[in-house]
Design a protein around this motif. Structure first.
Motif, short mmCIF file in Angstrom:
data_model
loop_
_atom_site.label_atom_id
_atom_site.label_comp_id
_atom_site.label_asym_id
_atom_site.label_seq_id
_atom_site.Cartn_x
_atom_site.Cartn_y
_atom_site.Cartn_z
N UNK A 14 0.89 -1.13 -0.06
CA UNK A 14 -0.04 0.19 -0.06
C UNK A 14 0.79 1.27 0.09
N UNK A 15 0.40 2.29 -0.33
CA UNK A 15 1.02 3.52 -0.53
C UNK A 15 0.66 4.08 0.74
N UNK A 16 1.80 4.79 1.40
CA UNK A 16 1.86 5.36 2.77
C UNK A 16 1.68 7.23 2.42
N UNK A 17 1.91 7.60 1.19
CA UNK A 17 1.91 8.75 0.80
C UNK A 17 0.60 9.16 0.13
N UNK A 18 0.52 10.33 0.28
CA UNK A 18 -0.82 10.94 -0.29
C UNK A 18 -0.69 11.07 -1.77
N UNK A 19 -1.89 10.67 -2.42
CA UNK A 19 -2.09 10.89 -3.88
C UNK A 19 -2.85 12.14 -4.18
N UNK A 20 -2.35 12.74 -5.25
CA UNK A 20 -3.02 13.99 -5.46
C UNK A 20 -4.56 13.91 -5.99
N UNK A 35 -9.21 -2.56 2.53
CA UNK A 35 -8.50 -2.10 1.36
C UNK A 35 -9.20 -0.93 0.57
N UNK A 36 -8.20 -0.11 0.51
CA UNK A 36 -8.72 0.91 -0.50
C UNK A 36 -7.82 1.09 -1.63
N UNK A 37 -8.72 0.86 -2.98
CA UNK A 37 -8.26 0.91 -4.23
C UNK A 37 -8.36 1.98 -5.01
N UNK A 38 -7.25 2.79 -5.35
CA UNK A 38 -7.37 4.10 -6.15
C UNK A 38 -7.42 3.68 -7.46
N UNK A 39 -8.28 4.26 -8.43
CA UNK A 39 -8.17 4.30 -9.66
C UNK A 39 -7.89 5.53 -10.42
N UNK A 40 -6.60 5.67 -10.88
CA UNK A 40 -5.91 6.86 -11.29
C UNK A 40 -6.25 7.42 -12.87
N UNK A 41 -6.48 8.50 -12.99
CA UNK A 41 -6.78 9.08 -14.27
C UNK A 41 -5.73 8.72 -15.14
N UNK A 63 -4.17 2.08 -1.37
CA UNK A 63 -3.72 3.35 -0.54
C UNK A 63 -3.77 2.66 0.81
N UNK A 64 -2.93 3.29 1.87
CA UNK A 64 -3.07 2.47 3.07
C UNK A 64 -4.47 3.11 3.90
N UNK A 65 -5.07 2.51 4.54
CA UNK A 65 -6.42 2.87 5.31
C UNK A 65 -6.00 3.89 6.38
#
Length: 116
Positions: free
Chosen positions: A37-43, A63-69, A84-86
């Motif tokens: 998981x990502x520990x940093x913020x995603x814009x 689980x948090x799954x981000x779908x990026x543009x 993304x880390x919850x």
């Protein structure tokens, strides 16, 4: 003659078990999807939508799954997904938004624009 009714009952039981196993296989994933998981913020401008999956039988993690543009390239339209880390501030905010939007537990995906 007594064997025929027993055989039919066993056959019916087998059919029901097969049908139930197909339903369970579709609704319960085998394992966690997010191994890293990502520990940093995603814009938020880079995120199109996100999905949150609560703890399940075979995965003790939220689980948090981000779908990026998609990137501004004409060669590919493939969407990239990142976990993304919850436990991050952004993860907590997204989880709170998802809970507000998902009051009847029918949605798994929320558009980022609905939260911010």
């Amino acid at each position: 003659m007594a064997i025929l009714p027993k055989a039919l009952i066993l056959l019916q039981l087998a059919v029901v078990c097969i049908q139930l196993s197909g339903v369970l296989a579709q609704t319960v994933p085998d394992r966690c999807w997010c191994l890293n998981t990502l520990k940093k913020r995603v814009s938020k401008e880079d995120v199109e939508e996100f999905s949150i999956f609560p703890q399940r039988a075979r995965c003790n993690n939220i689980e948090i799954i981000l779908t990026l543009k998609p990137a501004n390239t004409t060669t590919t339209t493939e969407k990239i997904q990142r976990c993304l880390s919850p436990e991050t501030k952004q993860g907590i905010n997204l989880h709170n938004c998802w809970q507000r939007k998902n009051t009847n537990s029918t949605r798994s995906t929320v558009k980022m624009s609905e939260c911010f």
